[in-house]
Enzyme design. Structure first.
Site, PDB file in Angstrom:
ATOM      1  N   PHE A 153     -21.591  75.935  15.157  1.00 52.64           N
ATOM      2  CA  PHE A 153     -22.898  76.589  14.994  1.00 52.64           C
ATOM      3  C   PHE A 153     -22.789  78.033  14.537  1.00 52.64           C
ATOM      4  O   PHE A 153     -23.735  78.582  13.982  1.00 52.64           O
ATOM      5  CB  PHE A 153     -23.743  76.491  16.276  1.00 52.64           C
ATOM      6  N   GLY A 181     -23.604  79.214  10.782  1.00 55.48           N
ATOM      7  CA  GLY A 181     -24.932  79.518  10.268  1.00 55.48           C
ATOM      8  C   GLY A 181     -25.787  80.354  11.200  1.00 55.48           C
ATOM      9  O   GLY A 181     -26.918  80.691  10.882  1.00 55.48           O
ATOM     10  N   HIS A 182     -25.266  80.729  12.372  1.00 56.67           N
ATOM     11  CA  HIS A 182     -26.086  81.425  13.385  1.00 56.67           C
ATOM     12  C   HIS A 182     -25.338  82.600  13.984  1.00 56.67           C
ATOM     13  O   HIS A 182     -24.885  82.499  15.114  1.00 56.67           O
ATOM     14  CB  HIS A 182     -26.470  80.440  14.482  1.00 56.67           C
ATOM     15  N   PHE A 183     -25.198  83.617  13.508  1.00 59.51           N
ATOM     16  CA  PHE A 183     -25.431  84.134  12.160  1.00 59.51           C
ATOM     17  C   PHE A 183     -24.079  84.583  11.650  1.00 59.51           C
ATOM     18  O   PHE A 183     -23.365  85.254  12.396  1.00 59.51           O
ATOM     19  CB  PHE A 183     -26.418  85.300  12.207  1.00 59.51           C
ATOM     20  N   ILE A 218     -24.139  84.635  17.159  1.00 55.01           N
ATOM     21  CA  ILE A 218     -24.789  84.547  18.461  1.00 55.01           C
ATOM     22  C   ILE A 218     -24.958  83.064  18.781  1.00 55.01           C
ATOM     23  O   ILE A 218     -25.399  82.288  17.927  1.00 55.01           O
ATOM     24  CB  ILE A 218     -26.173  85.232  18.437  1.00 55.01           C
TER      25      ILE A 218
END
Length: 146
Positions: A45, A48-50, A55
């Site tokens: 994750f 893409g986050h971020f 986070i």
């Protein structure tokens, strides 16, 4: 205490969605559990986050708390998913986020049984990092026979 092999007996989730690495305290009579998730920069994750400021997504913190609560529920009933019982996350109340969870953090997950009515279970849950609360919620799960 439960290692990852025993956790996999009590949770149907698998990589990349298994979000409990170890259970460090489980008191079936006291109806509470304490577990953790090691948060690595290698988590999918974070792509893409971020990317510039990674986070852990809040929904995954909630899911991690729900998984810890699910283990507690299975242990309280003395059943496993292989026995034909599953818990489905159906909601939360009193949800609060207090600070971000970052790569390298160890996310401590705590859940306490509140009630069960008509196979709807409610748990008081908290996630923390370094002793500081990052998220709290009442997690609601539905027990279902397969």
């Amino acid at each position: 205490m439960m290692d990852i092999n025993e956790i996999r007996e009590y949770l149907p989730h698998r990589y990349p969605f298994l979000l409990v690495d170890r259970v460090v305290d489980l008191d079936v009579e006291g109806k509470c559990i304490r577990a953790y998730k090691n948060v690595s920069i290698n988590e999918p994750f974070f792509n893409g986050h971020f990317p510039a400021h990674p986070i852990m997504p809040g929904v995954l913190i909630i899911e991690a708390m729900a998984q810890a609560a699910g283990i507690l529920g299975f242990k309280m009933l003395d059943v496993k998913p292989a026995d034909g019982t599953l818990y489905y996350f159906v909601g939360s109340d009193k949800l609060r986020f207090r600070q971000p969870v970052l790569p390298g953090d160890q996310l401590i997950l705590e859940a306490k049984f509140i009630s069960c009515k008509r196979q709807i279970w409610k748990f008081e849950c908290q996630a923390s990092v370094d002793g500081k609360p990052v998220c709290s919620a009442e997690i609601i799960c539905a027990e279902r026979k397969l």
